[in-house]
Scaffold this active site. Structure first.
Site, PDB file in Angstrom:
ATOM      1  N   ASP A 158       0.818  -1.204   0.000  1.00 30.05           N
ATOM      2  CA  ASP A 158       0.000   0.000   0.000  1.00 30.05           C
ATOM      3  C   ASP A 158       0.857   1.261   0.000  1.00 30.05           C
ATOM      4  O   ASP A 158       0.475   2.283  -0.570  1.00 30.05           O
ATOM      5  CB  ASP A 158      -0.929   0.008   1.219  1.00 30.05           C
ATOM      6  N   THR A 170      -9.675   2.207   6.897  1.00 26.77           N
ATOM      7  CA  THR A 170      -9.193   0.874   7.260  1.00 26.77           C
ATOM      8  C   THR A 170      -7.724   0.881   7.672  1.00 26.77           C
ATOM      9  O   THR A 170      -7.176  -0.174   7.997  1.00 26.77           O
ATOM     10  CB  THR A 170      -9.372  -0.100   6.084  1.00 26.77           C
ATOM     11  N   ALA A 171      -7.097   2.052   7.668  1.00 26.02           N
ATOM     12  CA  ALA A 171      -5.673   2.140   7.985  1.00 26.02           C
ATOM     13  C   ALA A 171      -5.482   2.617   9.432  1.00 26.02           C
ATOM     14  O   ALA A 171      -6.027   2.024  10.357  1.00 26.02           O
ATOM     15  CB  ALA A 171      -4.985   3.058   6.979  1.00 26.02           C
ATOM     16  N   LYS A 198      -8.536   2.946  11.762  1.00 25.45           N
ATOM     17  CA  LYS A 198      -9.109   1.732  12.357  1.00 25.45           C
ATOM     18  C   LYS A 198      -8.401   1.366  13.656  1.00 25.45           C
ATOM     19  O   LYS A 198      -9.039   0.955  14.632  1.00 25.45           O
ATOM     20  CB  LYS A 198      -9.039   0.566  11.371  1.00 25.45           C
TER      21      LYS A 198
END
Length: 270
Positions: A45, A163-164, A167
């Site tokens: 990512d 979501t990174a 989270k």
């Protein structure tokens, strides 16, 4: 159609890049670094975030896709052993002039200093942290004071970035079809003297959050994977970027919630 490849620099990623160049050549795609139509990220990512910032001024005509060569990737749809299929589907899409893509919102950051206003974009998140002391800052929502924050820092994320880091801070996972940003606290101080809301906040488009740090604080800012230390910040405005989104090429279906399940739960069912 023109394409470029951004890779992580390890042996596996470099080998995949050369293999992809060989495979895609038969479909007539042109390799161009300056102004491609598709950018293929090979790595993790972080590699895709690097590619995004390299081409953030050309988002109107660029779509991204990725091959993941690490342990966990959220943006990359493809595995190394699928490079032949990816090249085939990309080539067919180019020859049929039928590039399908999904669009995700971005967060715009406006940093005001005595020298003026600097504008930045982030794909995942923007964070603000104290360097040598607790961060102290006022938070205003739509020009109304919400709270005075004291703690390690503040994270403002996009839906795709939810979501990174967000989270891990207890923030909600947000579907990227929603034009919103999320504000999450990083280790806030809450006692009988100091008080913050203590919960993540979602702001829709057309709303904004202004952060006013204490004067002359040493502050560490991050924009995705980029870091800078500043002590000249008067205020920082965060909002959903207007008229700008990132595009991800979709050569096969990969629903968002399937991506979430694969990344965090896995496919093994009890």
């Amino acid at each position: 159609m023109k394409y470029n490849v951004i890779h992580r620099g390890d042996d596996i990623s470099i080998q995949l890049m050369h293999r992809f160049h060989e495979l895609i050549r038969q479909y007539g795609l042109i390799h161009e670094e300056a102004s491609p139509d598709i950018v293929l990220s090979i790595g993790g990512d972080g590699t895709l975030l690097h590619a995004f910032h390299q081409y953030k001024d050309q988002l109107d005509h660029i779509a991204f896709t990725g091959i993941h060569t690490g342990r966990l990737g959220f943006f990359a749809d493809w595995k190394p052993d699928e490079v032949e299929l990816l090249a085939q589907l990309m080539g067919e899409s180019a020859n049929q002039n039928d590039l399908r893509a999904v669009k995700y919102p971005l967060v715009e950051i406006q940093i005001t200093t005595p020298q003026g206003i600097e504008t930045e974009l982030a794909l995942n998140e923007f964070t603000l942290k104290g360097v040598d002391a607790t961060l102290v800052a006022q938070l205003h929502i739509n020009d109304e004071l919400l709270e005075t924050f004291r703690g390690d820092g503040i994270c403002i994320s996009t839906p795709s970035g939810s979501t990174a880091y967000n989270k891990s801070l207890g923030g909600a996972i947000v579907h990227p079809s929603l034009d919103a940003i999320q504000i999450a606290e990083i280790a806030s101080i809450n006692n009988r003297v100091f008080r913050t809301l203590g919960s993540p906040i979602l702001l829709p488009k057309h709303h904004h959050c202004d952060i006013y740090p204490r004067e002359n604080q040493n502050i560490l800012l991050s924009l995705d994977h980029l870091y800078m230390q500043r002590n000249d910040i008067i205020s920082i405005r965060s909002l959903v970027a207007a008229g700008k989104k990132v595009k991800f090429a979709r050569f096969r279906p990969f629903p968002f919630w399937s991506r979430v399940r694969e990344a965090f739960i896995g496919y093994d069912m009890v």
